[in-house]
Motif scaffolding. Structure first.
Motif, PDB file in Angstrom:
ATOM      1  N   ASP A 143       0.821  -1.208   0.000  1.00  0.00           N
ATOM      2  CA  ASP A 143       0.000   0.000   0.000  1.00  0.00           C
ATOM      3  C   ASP A 143       0.856   1.260   0.000  1.00  0.00           C
ATOM      4  O   ASP A 143       0.394   2.332  -0.373  1.00  0.00           O
ATOM      5  N   THR A 144       2.118   1.140   0.414  1.00  0.00           N
ATOM      6  CA  THR A 144       3.063   2.243   0.338  1.00  0.00           C
ATOM      7  C   THR A 144       4.467   1.705   0.067  1.00  0.00           C
ATOM      8  O   THR A 144       4.762   0.543   0.370  1.00  0.00           O
ATOM      9  N   ILE A 145       5.302   2.566  -0.490  1.00  0.00           N
ATOM     10  CA  ILE A 145       6.718   2.244  -0.701  1.00  0.00           C
ATOM     11  C   ILE A 145       7.526   3.343  -0.039  1.00  0.00           C
ATOM     12  O   ILE A 145       7.302   4.524  -0.301  1.00  0.00           O
TER      13      ILE A 145
ATOM     14  N   GLY B 195       1.121   4.643  -9.293  1.00  0.00           N
ATOM     15  CA  GLY B 195      -0.181   4.340  -8.705  1.00  0.00           C
ATOM     16  C   GLY B 195      -0.129   4.072  -7.216  1.00  0.00           C
ATOM     17  O   GLY B 195      -1.157   3.756  -6.610  1.00  0.00           O
ATOM     18  N   LYS B 196       1.057   4.203  -6.610  1.00  0.00           N
ATOM     19  CA  LYS B 196       1.200   3.947  -5.179  1.00  0.00           C
ATOM     20  C   LYS B 196       1.868   5.134  -4.499  1.00  0.00           C
ATOM     21  O   LYS B 196       2.715   5.798  -5.093  1.00  0.00           O
ATOM     22  N   PRO B 197       1.521   5.392  -3.239  1.00  0.00           N
ATOM     23  CA  PRO B 197       2.242   6.423  -2.497  1.00  0.00           C
ATOM     24  C   PRO B 197       3.701   5.995  -2.295  1.00  0.00           C
ATOM     25  O   PRO B 197       3.972   4.897  -1.803  1.00  0.00           O
TER      26      PRO B 197
ATOM     27  N   GLY C 122       5.821  12.561  -4.518  1.00  0.00           N
ATOM     28  CA  GLY C 122       7.076  12.084  -5.102  1.00  0.00           C
ATOM     29  C   GLY C 122       7.549  12.910  -6.279  1.00  0.00           C
ATOM     30  O   GLY C 122       8.443  12.488  -7.014  1.00  0.00           O
ATOM     31  N   ILE C 123       6.956  14.081  -6.490  1.00  0.00           N
ATOM     32  CA  ILE C 123       7.386  14.999  -7.547  1.00  0.00           C
ATOM     33  C   ILE C 123       7.956  16.232  -6.859  1.00  0.00           C
ATOM     34  O   ILE C 123       7.273  16.866  -6.047  1.00  0.00           O
ATOM     35  N   CYS C 124       9.188  16.588  -7.151  1.00  0.00           N
ATOM     36  CA  CYS C 124       9.849  17.675  -6.432  1.00  0.00           C
ATOM     37  C   CYS C 124       9.424  19.043  -6.963  1.00  0.00           C
ATOM     38  O   CYS C 124       9.646  19.352  -8.131  1.00  0.00           O
ATOM     39  N   PRO C 125       8.825  19.884  -6.110  1.00  0.00           N
ATOM     40  CA  PRO C 125       8.420  21.215  -6.569  1.00  0.00           C
ATOM     41  C   PRO C 125       9.598  22.175  -6.724  1.00  0.00           C
ATOM     42  O   PRO C 125       9.486  23.180  -7.415  1.00  0.00           O
ATOM     43  N   ILE C 126      10.724  21.851  -6.092  1.00  0.00           N
ATOM     44  CA  ILE C 126      11.902  22.711  -6.195  1.00  0.00           C
ATOM     45  C   ILE C 126      12.595  22.493  -7.538  1.00  0.00           C
ATOM     46  O   ILE C 126      12.864  23.429  -8.294  1.00  0.00           O
TER      47      ILE C 126
END
Length: 202
Positions: free
Chosen positions: A81-83, A101-103, A139-143
């Motif tokens: 359910d998570t990684i 598709g997973k957190p 998991g996507i870096c806004p910086i």
């Protein structure tokens, strides 16, 4: 060269689900990785039944290598359910792209240190902020993924999901919103923009 610092045990435990798979990257020998502390925490998560598997591998920042290294563990990864990823920010983002598709959460912060990082051929970067935002942004870096490095959401210049600075570039915050919506984690966008701690080892 990189320096990574383990997030607190309480923070990592709060991120873990009921069936968490841990991916521990041990590829970059130049990286200062808190192996002993990470190993103890991973053992604790396994012993408590929170984690179902620890995958020790290397160079998760390379999508091709990541696919090869995780192929024999796909049953556990599909059931997870998570990684939680113990690596630099580049590795976490590569895992997040593969398992969109997973957190996917970061178990480490990447501390500021000039030098080379990661071997991924993708346009994935880590600005070594000291306190990672990836756990709040799918998991996507806004910086590193936003032309303006905005940490509090989309600017007013985005149009049709494209960046106003680079028309060929996808808006990072548009991607973040869509990823979190897909994962039903939009509430994580409510985090307050914080001042980051840039001091290594503090």
């Amino acid at each position: 060269m990189l320096i990574t610092q383990l997030k607190t045990a309480d923070e990592i435990k709060s991120l873990a689900g009921s069936k968490t798979v841990i991916i521990s990257c041990e590829g970059c020998k130049e990286v200062h990785f808190p192996a002993a502390a990470a190993g103890e925490l991973q053992k604790d998560l396994l012993g408590s039944g929170t984690a179902s598997k620890v995958i020790r591998t290397e160079y998760v920042c390379s999508p091709e290598n990541l696919s090869v290294q995780t192929k024999k563990h796909m049953d556990k990864l599909n059931a997870a359910d998570t990684i939680v990823v113990f690596s630099c920010g580049v590795g976490v983002q590569s895992v997040s792209e593969k398992f969109a598709g997973k957190p996917v959460f970061a178990g480490c912060d990447t501390l500021p240190l000039p030098g080379y990082q990661g071997v991924t051929p993708l346009e994935v970067d880590c600005d070594q902020c000291g306190e990672c935002y990836l756990n709040s942004t799918g998991g996507i870096c806004p910086i590193a993924s936003c032309s303006k490095s905005l940490v509090n959401g989309q600017c007013g210049g985005c149009k049709d999901g494209k960046c106003e600075v680079d028309k060929e570039m996808e808006c990072a915050w548009d991607r973040i919103y869509k990823r979190l919506d897909k994962l039903q984690l939009l509430d994580s966008m409510k985090y307050p923009a914080k001042l980051r701690n840039f001091a290594p080892g503090s």
